[in-house]
Design an enzyme around this catalytic site. Structure first.
Site, PDB file in Angstrom:
ATOM      1  N   ASP A   1      33.311  -2.376   4.272  1.00 10.39           N
ATOM      2  CA  ASP A   1      32.867  -1.861   2.980  1.00 10.39           C
ATOM      3  C   ASP A   1      32.690  -0.344   3.035  1.00 10.39           C
ATOM      4  O   ASP A   1      32.090   0.184   3.979  1.00 10.39           O
ATOM      5  CB  ASP A   1      31.515  -2.531   2.680  1.00 10.39           C
ATOM      6  CG  ASP A   1      30.983  -2.194   1.309  1.00 10.39           C
ATOM      7  OD1 ASP A   1      31.581  -2.645   0.328  1.00 10.39           O
ATOM      8  OD2 ASP A   1      29.965  -1.485   1.227  1.00 10.39           O
TER       9      ASP A   1
ATOM     10  N   GLU B   1      38.028  -0.554   3.308  1.00 11.00           N
ATOM     11  CA  GLU B   1      37.976  -0.144   1.910  1.00 11.00           C
ATOM     12  C   GLU B   1      37.922   1.383   1.942  1.00 11.00           C
ATOM     13  O   GLU B   1      36.868   1.980   2.064  1.00 11.00           O
ATOM     14  CB  GLU B   1      36.725  -0.704   1.223  1.00 11.00           C
ATOM     15  CG  GLU B   1      36.733  -0.351  -0.258  1.00 11.00           C
ATOM     16  CD  GLU B   1      35.403  -0.564  -0.971  1.00 11.00           C
ATOM     17  OE1 GLU B   1      35.436  -0.836  -2.173  1.00 11.00           O
ATOM     18  OE2 GLU B   1      34.349  -0.438  -0.347  1.00 11.00           O
TER      19      GLU B   1
HETATM   20  C1  GLC Z   1      32.162  -1.839  -2.185  1.00 13.67           C
HETATM   21  C2  GLC Z   1      32.124  -3.294  -2.595  1.00 13.67           C
HETATM   22  C3  GLC Z   1      31.300  -3.409  -3.845  1.00 13.67           C
HETATM   23  C4  GLC Z   1      29.885  -2.966  -3.532  1.00 13.67           C
HETATM   24  C5  GLC Z   1      29.890  -1.536  -2.955  1.00 13.67           C
HETATM   25  C6  GLC Z   1      28.569  -1.201  -2.314  1.00 13.67           C
HETATM   26  O1  GLC Z   1      32.838  -1.057  -3.101  1.00 13.67           O
HETATM   27  O2  GLC Z   1      33.427  -3.779  -2.753  1.00 13.67           O
HETATM   28  O3  GLC Z   1      31.311  -4.710  -4.366  1.00 13.67           O
HETATM   29  O4  GLC Z   1      29.100  -2.987  -4.695  1.00 13.67           O
HETATM   30  O5  GLC Z   1      30.857  -1.371  -1.965  1.00 13.67           O
HETATM   31  O6  GLC Z   1      28.392  -1.883  -1.114  1.00 13.67           O
END
Ligand code: GLC
Ligand code: CA
Length: 512
Positions: free
Chosen positions: A207, A245
């Site tokens: 994440d 991500e």
């Molecule tokens: C990422 C996740 C999202 C979450 C954010 C904070 O973007 O995919 O769902 O709210 O991080 O952890």
């Protein structure tokens, strides 16, 4: 590089909404275990599981209260261990979601860090030196702790940023990322990873992977941390995989050492131009819209340099959608989606299907649940059959995590399995072809054959296959010096006498 990634196709599961095995209205780990055969039947041999840890659920579990404990509502650590083992029996792999950038403000580390008395966790989060000293340029919380200072946030107000330090220091309370406290945070995260890897987990989706070090303009310090983590994996868990991500493969894969990086739906970026772009008047400008007003060069101008820079080190991951993005049913009919997904699943790299996209689940306008806001509409229960709650749960309707699709035409797995031309069965056919031919797997053998600004079709080669895509509703007819027989098609296309003829809304895989 984990050997299994080359033929991996992922399925993202949002545990709340997949399958409720004990009738309390919320999905759970045992429910996932029960449905592994279904996931495998699609052609997905790997799973990314959204956070399933203990949490107050202010952000659907991305606010972790205990990294080493499955949330009671999903089951127990033993259930998850069994899920890993059952997946392995089927030749499948499971990635958990690692949330390294922040915790919940209810995490024990944070509770300690908030104390005025100095302790082991005082430096685990990022604090200014006085409650009156608000940091410029960062979200923060002030005046809610015994400790005299403001703390930095990483996302929502309930998610304090863990301390990986700063690269460029602009204030005395900022620690350099090589400071012992910052290194301790990194080591604590490695400890969390080892905990789950030892239990049978196969790696992590990471994440906000680029968010660790603050004032890290070129992300070089953040990349250094991830390279250190990768070194640990290479030595101790060489078959464990990590996908970030980050949406910048050049940095995430080449510099930070991730095995895979997602291309995300960021405004103006290549992925966005494929599926989500609209004109100033709101009209569809995406390449995959049947309106045929897209421009494939917007995708390629972004994708090709990223692909070239990262292809010797890892894989780009294209997604059908995820838990943060509106489902593609918003704005696209079934044929448009069949073509879009067939393209996604025949590109190099490692693709990800979001649960329910394979049957065409809708995006709903719903009141926010657990910090979802506009994302809530993409998180509704999986639609299995036309029984009670569409087979998701035996609970009373009021107890469901989110409402199920109540329309008569709600698509279900049961209904789509019976129809040979359904979206589900189309995806199954494309994936069967992918698994049977190494040229169609993750390998970086991508070559553009035909791509022109504002023109259709788009044609590319992967080893012995030529793949032609015409999402536009207009017929196309171009000279093309290629030969091959169609081994899969949607609509109708022919490759003969030096010409490629494609009917409107067609897709074809030709084999030499
Ligand atoms: C990422 C996740 C999202 C979450 C954010 C904070 O973007 O995919 O769902 O709210 O991080 O952890
Ligand atoms: Ca349950």
């Amino acid at each position: 590089m984990p050997s299994w990634l080359n033929d991996a196709v992922f399925y993202e599961i949002y545990p709340q909404s997949f399958y409720d095995s004990n009738g309390d209205g919320i999905g759970d780990i045992n429910g996932i275990t029960e449905k592994l055969d279904y996931v495998k039947s699609i052609g997905c041999n790997a799973i990314w599981l959204n956070p399933c840890y203990d949490s107050p659920f202010m952000d659907a579990g991305y606010d972790v209260r205990d990294y080493k404990k499955v949330a009671a509502r999903y089951g127990t650590n033993e259930d998850l261990k069994r899920c890993f083992a059952e997946a392995h029996k089927r030749g499948m792999h499971i990635l958990l979601d690692l949330v390294p950038g922040h915790t919940s403000d209810q995490h024990a580390w944070f509770r300690e860090s908030q104390k005025a008395q100095k302790n082991e966790y005082s430096g685990r989060y990022i604090w200014t030196d006085s409650v009156w000293n608000r940091p410029d340029g960062f979200g923060c919380m002030c005046g809610v702790s015994e400790r005299d200072g403001c703390y930095l946030l990483n996302f929502f107000s309930s998610q304090p940023a863990l301390n990986y330090g700063f690269n460029r220091i602009t204030a005395p309370w900022q620690k350099h990322y090589t400071d012992l406290d910052c290194v301790a945070t990194r080591e604590a995260m490695k400890d969390v990873m080892r905990f789950w890897l030892d239990m049978g987990c196969d790696g992590f989706r990471v994440d906000m992977a680029d968010s660790l070090v603050k004032n890290d303009d070129d992300r070089s310090a953040t990349a250094e941390i991830w390279r250190n983590v990768r070194k640990m994996l290479d030595q101790e868990y060489p078959e464990a995989a990590m996908v970030s991500e980050w949406s910048d493969p050049r940095r995430a894969i080449t510099k930070a050492g991730f095995h895979m990086d997602f291309l995300l739906n960021h405004l103006g970026k290549g992925y966005y131009s494929l599926f989500r772009e609209t004109g100033p008047d709101g009209s569809q400008r995406s390449f995959f819209s049947k309106q045929g007003r897209g421009n494939i060069m917007k995708f390629l101008d972004d994708y090709l340099p990223q692909y070239e820079a990262s292809k010797d080190y890892g894989y780009i991951s294209l997604i059908t959608c995820n838990h943060d993005t509106p489902r593609m049913t918003l704005g696209y009919d079934e044929l448009e989606r069949k073509i879009a997904y067939s393209f996604l699943l025949t590109m190099p790299g490692v693709p990800f299907i979001y649960y329910g996209d394979e049957i065409g689940m809708q995006y709903f306008n719903l009141t926010s649940v657990e910090g979802g806001y506009n994302r809530t509409g993409s998180r509704t229960p999986m639609q299995w059959n036309h029984g009670k709650n569409l087979g998701f749960s035996t609970a009373e309707k009021e107890k469901l995590y989110l409402p199920v699709d109540e329309r008569d035409v709600a698509p279900t797995v049961e209904q789509q399995e019976k129809d040979d031309s359904s979206l589900l069965n189309t995806i199954r056919k494309v994936l069967a072809l992918r698994h049977a031919n190494s040229d169609l797997q993750a390998v970086p053998n991508f070559e553009v054959v035909y791509a022109e600004k504002d023109q259709y079709p788009f044609v590319f080669r992967r080893g012995s296959f030529v793949i032609a895509v015409n999402p536009s509703c207009r017929e196309t007819n171009i000279p093309l010096d290629e030969t091959g027989e169609p081994v899969f098609q949607i609509g109708k296309s022919s490759l003969e006498n030096g010409r490629l003829l494609m009917r409107g809304q067609s897709f074809a895989i030709f084999k030499k």
